[in-house]
Design an enzyme around this catalytic site. Sequence first.
Site, short mmCIF file in Angstrom:
data_model
loop_
_atom_site.label_atom_id
_atom_site.label_comp_id
_atom_site.label_asym_id
_atom_site.label_seq_id
_atom_site.Cartn_x
_atom_site.Cartn_y
_atom_site.Cartn_z
N ARG A 59 9.82 -10.89 -12.32
CA ARG A 59 8.93 -11.44 -13.34
C ARG A 59 9.69 -11.96 -14.55
O ARG A 59 9.20 -12.81 -15.27
CB ARG A 59 7.97 -10.32 -13.75
CG ARG A 59 6.96 -10.72 -14.71
CD ARG A 59 5.87 -9.71 -14.79
NE ARG A 59 4.98 -9.77 -13.65
CZ ARG A 59 3.84 -9.10 -13.59
NH1 ARG A 59 3.47 -8.33 -14.57
NH2 ARG A 59 3.06 -9.20 -12.54
N GLU A 81 7.94 -6.40 -18.31
CA GLU A 81 9.32 -6.68 -17.89
C GLU A 81 9.94 -7.84 -18.66
O GLU A 81 11.14 -7.82 -18.96
CB GLU A 81 9.36 -6.95 -16.38
CG GLU A 81 9.11 -5.72 -15.50
CD GLU A 81 7.65 -5.30 -15.40
OE1 GLU A 81 6.77 -6.05 -15.88
OE2 GLU A 81 7.37 -4.21 -14.84
N LYS A 86 -7.59 10.76 -14.08
CA LYS A 86 -6.70 10.56 -12.94
C LYS A 86 -6.62 11.86 -12.16
O LYS A 86 -6.43 12.92 -12.76
CB LYS A 86 -5.32 10.16 -13.46
CG LYS A 86 -4.77 8.93 -12.80
CD LYS A 86 -3.55 8.38 -13.47
CE LYS A 86 -2.87 7.40 -12.53
NZ LYS A 86 -1.89 6.55 -13.17
#
Length: 639
Positions: A392, A364, A280
């Site tokens: 969600r 979630e 990254k």
Amino acid sequence: MARFLDRINSPDDVKKLNLDELEILCEEIRQELIVTLSKTGGHLGPNLGVVELTVALHYIFNSPVDKILMDVSHQAYVHKILTGRVKQLHTIRQYKGLNGFMLRTESPHDCYGAGHAGTALSAALGMATARDLKRSGEHIICLAGDAAFTCGVTFEALNNITVSTKRLIVILNDNEWSIAKNVGAIANYFNKIVTNPHYEHLHDKAKQFLERVGGKGLVNLANKAEEAVKSVILPSVIFEELGLRYYGPMDGHDLPQLVKTLEFLKHQDEPVLLHVLTKKGKGYQPAIDRPDKFHGLGAYNLETGETKSSPTPTYSELFGNYLAKFAAENPKICAITGAMPTGTGLVSYQKVIAERYFDVGIAEEHAVLFAAGLATQGFRPVVGIYSTFLQRAFDMIVHDVALQNLNVIFCMDRAGLSGDDGPTHHGLFDIAYMRCIPNMIVMAPKDEDEFVDMLYTSTEYAVGPLAMRYPRGSGTGVLPKDKPSLIPIGKAEVLQGFKPENKGKKVAIFGYGHLVSMAEEAAGLLEKSGFSCAVINGRFVKPLDKENLEQFAGQADAVLTLEDHVLPGGYGSAVMEGLQELGINVPVFRVGWPDEFIEHGNIPVLREKHGISAEHGVKLVCAYFEASPIATRKVHVNV
Ligand SMILES: Cc1ncc(C[n+]2csc(CCOP(=O)(O)OP(=O)(O)O)c2C)c(N)n1
């Protein structure tokens, strides 16, 4: 010297370059990203990590006929650059500019829109199945980060691959990071594969083999290649058990190797997964040093990577700091995040209350169920979550938390318009989806001080679930008092009553959450035009303060409500329902977002466009009285 990048108007132009030129193109793309995003902000780190991978994908595959899906799609900037949008990169995340995620209306190359994590594999499987049914021959390629494999839904898709299609290419982009460091057993498992010395040895063999046979010549040797590459399969690799042929791990920055491998995979007649390792932030030291910060950020100093910080503490910072204070006193408090320790502010809580801090990954649904379990055992779990991501877990809120009336606290950050992230991230629906649930307390603070009071009140409340919404960034800048106070549940706050000396038409103005300051502004403007105004801080949309409503709306000639939420199902709707139940017939004017998905852009611009302002509220009220100068209320309908 002219850049290769300036010649790239579509993926066809990528295919015209040779491998050496492609390597130069990759460096040009990196520079373009680093410089442009220093002015616009955006997801720099994830995109720097997928430069070679995306170039290789567009070199080997034929978008838009072949479909390239990206999970979350925050890493799609390179894809945008290669598909004719480099000249607009400087407009990214701005009003009328490029969206920060894949958007189907933006380009035929954006075959699937996203912004929330974990969706790509299921959608890719649907596309692959559609292709099989249509008997068309395109390739479906799904690129997903290692954190996407902490999402339950990704595993639901994995469970279905072999029964749905025979051909699908999945690329696991493993950089060991979610926004924060990736968490959980799956992250450890990927790490085990990568660090297994036996495995690396076998991998080298495969590498040599691929180098020997060369790039596109692999087609004819597909069978032979398969035999060879099969030998790099670690028998216990979980994907194999799930029916995906596993290849990897390989260096995701080795462009020639990626090109050869993708060419090989393109000719496989079974679902395959290529595990690539990337860094990254590759190519920009500040982003390598701080992968979490550079995951997504605002404009930064090109030399140092520094960003501007808010002059007053943000709601998220207050959340982390104050929850830690309350948890130090109350051993029942636990904090839960779904992979968002920095965004939600829980990073500061984690430092002091490590034992009662849980990062469950991008999960979630699990976060809410996990909280429900804790609550059954007498703990007071606090779920710190963005309003948009909590969507969600709706069923878990209803079926598990509210139905069992458990003491779970939902702290919904980024509630309201999120701005430059756009419709995938706006938190514009939570009042509607929370206030319809029995047992739920739903509230919003007008400022930072009240936020801390509400947080404190929530941790002291022992009768069932509560949800509190608050916006991104900071509010009016009011600093919290030394000692927080308890807020009476279901009681609105009167900020200004009608002044008896003002004989103008009466307008009762109800503000919700951080738009209370806009309600006060509207009152000031209306009073200048001769109206008499009361200003109420609604505080609770559920239970709604009916007594207060009766008192103020009951004597008003008009009611004005203001909220940072869609109008359908929002605070204004609750006020109208309350009035109907009370039998009070009074014209109600509502300021809030319309029933449509709001585009991306900066908040003041979007507020102006969609009429989220005191001026707009005033206009609605004035237009009504101008149209019917003798309009008075006073019609009580008792039902
Ligand atoms: C449902 C959901 N929860 C949380 C997020 C916030 N989020 C955006 S990207 C991301 C991490 C993605 O990590 P990974 O998929 O590994 O990609 P990387 O950025 O490392 O390339 C998270 C947690 C989200 N987009 N969707």
